[in-house]
Design an enzyme around this catalytic site. Sequence first.
Site, PDB file in Angstrom:
ATOM      1  CB  CYS A   1      15.557  -9.401 -89.731  1.00 48.50           C
ATOM      2  SG  CYS A   1      15.657 -11.171 -89.522  1.00 48.50           S
ATOM      3  CG  MET A   2      16.435  -2.910 -90.061  1.00 44.52           C
ATOM      4  SD  MET A   2      17.962  -2.033 -89.693  1.00 44.52           S
ATOM      5  CE  MET A   2      18.033  -2.079 -87.924  1.00 44.52           C
ATOM      6  CG  ASP A   3      17.741  -4.641 -93.458  1.00 43.13           C
ATOM      7  OD1 ASP A   3      17.211  -3.515 -93.406  1.00 43.13           O
ATOM      8  OD2 ASP A   3      18.768  -4.937 -92.828  1.00 43.13           O
TER       9      ASP A   3
ATOM     10  NE  ARG B   1     -11.189  17.756 -91.725  1.00 42.61           N
ATOM     11  CZ  ARG B   1     -12.087  18.048 -90.780  1.00 42.61           C
ATOM     12  NH1 ARG B   1     -12.906  19.078 -90.914  1.00 42.61           N
ATOM     13  NH2 ARG B   1     -12.158  17.318 -89.682  1.00 42.61           N
TER      14      ARG B   1
ATOM     15  CG  HIS C   1     -10.666  15.649 -86.512  1.00 44.19           C
ATOM     16  ND1 HIS C   1     -10.883  15.225 -87.802  1.00 44.19           N
ATOM     17  CD2 HIS C   1      -9.790  14.756 -85.977  1.00 44.19           C
ATOM     18  CE1 HIS C   1     -10.166  14.127 -88.032  1.00 44.19           C
ATOM     19  NE2 HIS C   1      -9.504  13.823 -86.936  1.00 44.19           N
TER      20      HIS C   1
ATOM     21  NE  ARG D   1      -6.088  16.240 -83.303  1.00 43.22           N
ATOM     22  CZ  ARG D   1      -6.140  15.445 -84.386  1.00 43.22           C
ATOM     23  NH1 ARG D   1      -5.501  14.294 -84.382  1.00 43.22           N
ATOM     24  NH2 ARG D   1      -6.819  15.795 -85.446  1.00 43.22           N
TER      25      ARG D   1
ATOM     26  CE  LYS E   1      -3.827  12.995 -91.427  1.00 43.71           C
ATOM     27  NZ  LYS E   1      -4.818  13.609 -90.529  1.00 43.71           N
TER      28      LYS E   1
ATOM     29  CE1 TYR F   1      19.995 -11.012 -85.539  1.00 45.92           C
ATOM     30  CE2 TYR F   1      18.147 -10.027 -86.720  1.00 45.92           C
ATOM     31  CZ  TYR F   1      19.517 -10.161 -86.512  1.00 45.92           C
ATOM     32  OH  TYR F   1      20.382  -9.449 -87.278  1.00 45.92           O
TER      33      TYR F   1
HETATM   34  C1  LIG Z   1      -6.068  13.260 -90.888  1.00 44.38           C
HETATM   35  C2  LIG Z   1      -7.236  14.131 -90.834  1.00 44.38           C
HETATM   36  C3  LIG Z   1      -8.367  13.861 -91.621  1.00 44.38           C
HETATM   37  C4  LIG Z   1      -8.504  12.606 -92.448  1.00 44.38           C
HETATM   38  O1  LIG Z   1      -8.895  11.527 -91.612  1.00 44.38           O
HETATM   39  P1  LIG Z   1      -9.315  10.135 -92.242  1.00 44.38           P
HETATM   40  O2  LIG Z   1      -9.960   9.394 -91.150  1.00 44.38           O
HETATM   41  O3  LIG Z   1      -8.050   9.486 -92.711  1.00 44.38           O
HETATM   42  O4  LIG Z   1     -10.228  10.422 -93.365  1.00 44.38           O
HETATM   43  C5  LIG Z   1      -9.401  14.768 -91.603  1.00 44.38           C
HETATM   44  N1  LIG Z   1      -9.337  15.881 -90.844  1.00 44.38           N
HETATM   45  C6  LIG Z   1      -8.274  16.169 -90.064  1.00 44.38           C
HETATM   46  C7  LIG Z   1      -8.279  17.423 -89.256  1.00 44.38           C
HETATM   47  C8  LIG Z   1      -7.202  15.301 -90.021  1.00 44.38           C
HETATM   48  O5  LIG Z   1      -6.161  15.584 -89.238  1.00 44.38           O
END
Ligand SMILES: *Cc1c(COP(=O)(O)O)cnc(C)c1O
Length: 372
Positions: A312-314, A221, A165, A136, A38, A265
């Site tokens: 700074c920004m850039d 995951r 999770h 969540r 993601k 700045y």
């Molecule tokens: C982002 C996410 C992960 C991955 O988490 P990491 O700690 O980066 O491995 C796994 N499961 C779910 C549901 C997530 O949203």
Amino acid sequence: MTKHRWAWSEIDTRAIARNVEAFRDYIPASSLFMAVIKADGYGHGALPVARAAASAGADRFGVATVDEALELVEGGIKRPVQVLSEPPLESLPEVVSAGIIPAATRLAFVEELSRVATRQGVTATYHLKVDTGMGRIGIRPEDASRFLLHAAKLPSVQAEGIFSHFATADVEGDWEARNQARVFGEMLRGLAQDQISVPLKHLANTPGTILMPDAHHSMVRVGLGIYGLYPSAECRKHIKLEPALTVKARATFVKSVSIGEGVGYGLTWHAYQPCEIATLPLGYADGIPRLASNKMEVLWRGQRVEQVGRVCMDQFMVALPSGCGVAVGDEFVIIGAQDNEHIEMDELAAHAQTVNYELTCSLGGRLEKIYL
Ligand SMILES: *Cc1c(COP(=O)(O)O)cnc(C)c1O
């Protein structure tokens, strides 16, 4: 290679592949490996990361949004792509036709998924999300049987997985993480007693995968770890990972300053001795945190030098010893290694009072990515 701009990031896709292999060796052969890519592959570029991870044996991919999933499917990724939260109902025609596997947290969602799949003449699959303590999204564990029994009566739809999770798995031996694992296990036993079979059960993110081998179930995951980053210091001693991202820049301007001259700045820094000030052409619009101003260091000729004045920004400035010979075009490393010295993402994140998770996403924005 840096014709348009003297600031860029380099992404070592072989490091990503080796990290995936390290995780594959770490988990049982019977567990699937989901690479979580993601947020544009945690800022590393979702498609190149997906290809590298697939070559190293990632079985499927996890993303946060339907658009992220479509990018992978349209980019030619053939392995299953899952959206890890429940997308809007309006997205379902596209989700189903692209073969994307959504997470579900409401019966109304599965009912709509069933209608859309029936209309398209296919069977859609989903993964039921259960909240075992993160607070969540997800149904309560005690409602899982009822949910799945009801959903099983719907046409053209199948629960391929059930998952939860962790909230605290980065702390070794953490009581609450162990409790989440226990609640998840009890729920799975309850489903078995009710003769409800769901093929894939999964719970572990990167820290859960590293620190809680009992929580691997049928799939892990892993996001952060495949990029070579650790969720916490405790995770380092269990698995060897290589950071894939290096951020580099060339000095665009150099000048000598004398004692008392101010920089940047707000003039938050003044030279306390004669020195050379070099300007690097990247800033907070590239993900370099402004909070790290006057705290961070960068590498030049394998040595640490201090960043001075506000980021700074850039652009931002660094101070070097008077007469050191620094010149326009010299290469600096902001994150990564140079000769025998290195600066980790974690160090810069700490200066900015954040975590590597957030910083790596920010760095994925404007900098051009060069794949090694
Ligand atoms: C982002 C996410 C992960 C991955 O988490 P990491 O700690 O980066 O491995 C796994 N499961 C779910 C549901 C997530 O949203």
